[in-house]
Design a protein around this motif. Structure first.
Motif, PDB file in Angstrom:
ATOM      1  N   ALA A  79      47.311  39.613  38.967  1.00 21.97           N
ATOM      2  CA  ALA A  79      46.986  38.187  38.897  1.00 21.97           C
ATOM      3  C   ALA A  79      45.478  38.060  39.071  1.00 21.97           C
ATOM      4  N   VAL A  80      44.873  37.194  38.265  1.00 19.97           N
ATOM      5  CA  VAL A  80      43.434  36.955  38.350  1.00 19.97           C
ATOM      6  C   VAL A  80      43.226  35.472  38.642  1.00 19.97           C
ATOM      7  N   VAL A  81      42.671  35.200  39.817  1.00 19.37           N
ATOM      8  CA  VAL A  81      42.328  33.831  40.195  1.00 19.37           C
ATOM      9  C   VAL A  81      40.872  33.633  39.773  1.00 19.37           C
ATOM     10  N   ALA A  82      40.633  32.653  38.899  1.00 21.84           N
ATOM     11  CA  ALA A  82      39.305  32.450  38.315  1.00 21.84           C
ATOM     12  C   ALA A  82      38.280  32.010  39.350  1.00 21.84           C
ATOM     13  N   ALA A  83      37.043  32.444  39.136  1.00 23.84           N
ATOM     14  CA  ALA A  83      35.922  32.002  39.962  1.00 23.84           C
ATOM     15  C   ALA A  83      35.829  30.483  39.888  1.00 23.84           C
ATOM     16  N   THR A  84      35.462  29.847  40.987  1.00 25.63           N
ATOM     17  CA  THR A  84      35.447  28.380  41.031  1.00 25.63           C
ATOM     18  C   THR A  84      34.352  27.771  40.159  1.00 25.63           C
ATOM     19  N   GLY A 106      52.166  38.145  46.294  1.00 28.77           N
ATOM     20  CA  GLY A 106      52.931  37.220  47.120  1.00 28.77           C
ATOM     21  C   GLY A 106      52.110  36.623  48.256  1.00 28.77           C
ATOM     22  N   ALA A 107      51.022  37.288  48.625  1.00 26.59           N
ATOM     23  CA  ALA A 107      50.138  36.803  49.685  1.00 26.59           C
ATOM     24  C   ALA A 107      48.878  36.162  49.105  1.00 26.59           C
ATOM     25  N   ALA A 108      48.926  35.777  47.837  1.00 22.15           N
ATOM     26  CA  ALA A 108      47.750  35.235  47.144  1.00 22.15           C
ATOM     27  C   ALA A 108      47.116  34.063  47.877  1.00 22.15           C
ATOM     28  N   SER A 109      47.922  33.169  48.418  1.00 20.25           N
ATOM     29  CA  SER A 109      47.354  31.990  49.082  1.00 20.25           C
ATOM     30  C   SER A 109      46.501  32.388  50.287  1.00 20.25           C
ATOM     31  N   PHE A 110      46.893  33.432  51.000  1.00 19.74           N
ATOM     32  CA  PHE A 110      46.122  33.921  52.142  1.00 19.74           C
ATOM     33  C   PHE A 110      44.721  34.337  51.691  1.00 19.74           C
ATOM     34  N   PHE A 111      44.648  35.151  50.620  1.00 21.72           N
ATOM     35  CA  PHE A 111      43.350  35.634  50.136  1.00 21.72           C
ATOM     36  C   PHE A 111      42.561  34.523  49.452  1.00 21.72           C
ATOM     37  N   PHE A 112      43.267  33.617  48.791  1.00 24.64           N
ATOM     38  CA  PHE A 112      42.642  32.465  48.148  1.00 24.64           C
ATOM     39  C   PHE A 112      41.856  31.657  49.185  1.00 24.64           C
ATOM     40  N   GLU A 113      42.461  31.422  50.333  1.00 20.87           N
ATOM     41  CA  GLU A 113      41.805  30.655  51.402  1.00 20.87           C
ATOM     42  C   GLU A 113      40.709  31.465  52.107  1.00 20.87           C
ATOM     43  N   ARG A 114      41.025  32.682  52.509  1.00 20.75           N
ATOM     44  CA  ARG A 114      40.084  33.476  53.307  1.00 20.75           C
ATOM     45  C   ARG A 114      38.836  33.874  52.523  1.00 20.75           C
ATOM     46  N   LEU A 115      38.944  34.022  51.218  1.00 23.59           N
ATOM     47  CA  LEU A 115      37.813  34.475  50.404  1.00 23.59           C
ATOM     48  C   LEU A 115      37.176  33.346  49.596  1.00 23.59           C
ATOM     49  N   ALA A 116      37.474  32.113  49.975  1.00 28.06           N
ATOM     50  CA  ALA A 116      36.985  30.946  49.224  1.00 28.06           C
ATOM     51  C   ALA A 116      35.470  30.953  49.054  1.00 28.06           C
ATOM     52  N   SER A 117      34.727  31.300  50.088  1.00 24.05           N
ATOM     53  CA  SER A 117      33.267  31.260  50.001  1.00 24.05           C
ATOM     54  C   SER A 117      32.707  32.310  49.041  1.00 24.05           C
ATOM     55  N   LEU A 118      33.471  33.335  48.741  1.00 23.62           N
ATOM     56  CA  LEU A 118      33.016  34.400  47.833  1.00 23.62           C
ATOM     57  C   LEU A 118      33.430  34.162  46.381  1.00 23.62           C
ATOM     58  N   ARG A 119      34.342  33.215  46.184  1.00 30.69           N
ATOM     59  CA  ARG A 119      34.928  33.040  44.852  1.00 30.69           C
ATOM     60  C   ARG A 119      34.130  32.125  43.924  1.00 30.69           C
ATOM     61  N   ALA A 120      32.982  31.629  44.339  1.00 34.67           N
ATOM     62  CA  ALA A 120      32.206  30.745  43.477  1.00 34.67           C
ATOM     63  C   ALA A 120      31.848  31.439  42.167  1.00 34.67           C
ATOM     64  N   ASN A 121      31.425  32.698  42.256  1.00 31.97           N
ATOM     65  CA  ASN A 121      31.010  33.392  41.039  1.00 31.97           C
ATOM     66  C   ASN A 121      31.742  34.718  40.816  1.00 31.97           C
ATOM     67  N   ARG A 122      32.867  34.870  41.492  1.00 31.74           N
ATOM     68  CA  ARG A 122      33.668  36.089  41.288  1.00 31.74           C
ATOM     69  C   ARG A 122      35.140  35.740  41.193  1.00 31.74           C
ATOM     70  N   ASP A 123      35.799  36.364  40.215  1.00 28.01           N
ATOM     71  CA  ASP A 123      37.242  36.244  40.129  1.00 28.01           C
ATOM     72  C   ASP A 123      37.864  37.008  41.292  1.00 28.01           C
ATOM     73  N   LEU A 124      39.085  36.658  41.621  1.00 31.25           N
ATOM     74  CA  LEU A 124      39.855  37.353  42.645  1.00 31.25           C
ATOM     75  C   LEU A 124      40.953  38.119  41.919  1.00 31.25           C
ATOM     76  N   LEU A 125      40.902  39.439  41.961  1.00 39.02           N
ATOM     77  CA  LEU A 125      41.871  40.289  41.270  1.00 39.02           C
ATOM     78  C   LEU A 125      42.888  40.804  42.272  1.00 39.02           C
ATOM     79  N   LEU A 126      44.157  40.478  42.039  1.00 35.64           N
ATOM     80  CA  LEU A 126      45.257  40.902  42.897  1.00 35.64           C
ATOM     81  C   LEU A 126      46.164  41.834  42.106  1.00 35.64           C
ATOM     82  N   VAL A 127      46.437  42.995  42.643  1.00 29.83           N
ATOM     83  CA  VAL A 127      47.288  43.985  41.964  1.00 29.83           C
ATOM     84  C   VAL A 127      48.385  44.414  42.920  1.00 29.83           C
TER      85      VAL A 127
END
Length: 181
Positions: A79-84, A106-127
């Motif tokens: 799953a790839v959560v797009a950079a904000t 399955g824990a995507a929401s945890f990482f989505f919240e905890r890494l919010a400040s880093l996601r402005a210019n980086r996608d979040l890749l979950l494998v």
């Protein structure tokens, strides 16, 4: 060989350095090959609970044992959560969970919240790694809900681990689920 002060000699240090360099180069080659494959992985829009914004999901089909081309195949879910900002740099944040058997998608929401400040210019890749989550999960019931005291006393009860191994070996090559695969 050792020098006069008893320290390892230059020859041994050089051998270790050369071996380390080869290992690093081999790891980089594997990572580059994997990145090239992943860059071509078809994805489609999907939803993950607790994750707002654009998400794309895909499945990479791999051999359970690369040395057995006609063997069992495993679906590796990503799953790839797009950079904000909408414009991601080329190096995503890659989450690798510990083990055993953790489900990162399955824990995507945890990482989505905890890494919010880093996601402005980086996608979040979950494998979900092989044998976890949506990637041909290997489930074992090691603990008893009927005898909680035993479950609390023994972290990995030997009889339950042996039973689990027998059950999983019936459909999976357990040698293929480790750090090297």
């Amino acid at each position: 060989s050792r020098n006069q002060s008893g320290e390892p000699g230059l020859m041994r240090q050089t051998s270790v350095s050369i071996a380390s360099a080869f290992l690093i180069l081999a790891a980089l080659f594997v990572l580059c090959a994997s990145a090239a494959t992943a860059a071509n992985l078809p994805t489609s829009p999907c939803e993950l609970p607790g994750v707002a914004g654009p998400v794309r999901c895909g499945v990479l089909d791999v051999l359970e044992d690369p040395d057995q081309p006609r063997g069992r195949r495993l679906p590796i879910h990503v799953a790839v959560v797009a950079a904000t900002s909408g414009k991601a740099l080329s190096d995503p944040i890659v989450v690798l969970t510990g083990g055993p058997g953790e489900d990162v998608i399955g824990a995507a929401s945890f990482f989505f919240e905890r890494l919010a400040s880093l996601r402005a210019n980086r996608d979040l890749l979950l494998v979900d790694q092989r044998g976890t989550g949506q990637s041909a999960a290997l489930h074992c019931n090691l603990f008893s809900s009927e005898d909680v005291a035993v479950s609390l006393r023994e972290v990995f009860p030997l009889a339950a681990v042996e039973r689990c191994e027998r059950e999983l070996q019936a459909h999976a090559d357990l040698k293929q689920y480790g750090y090297l695969r």
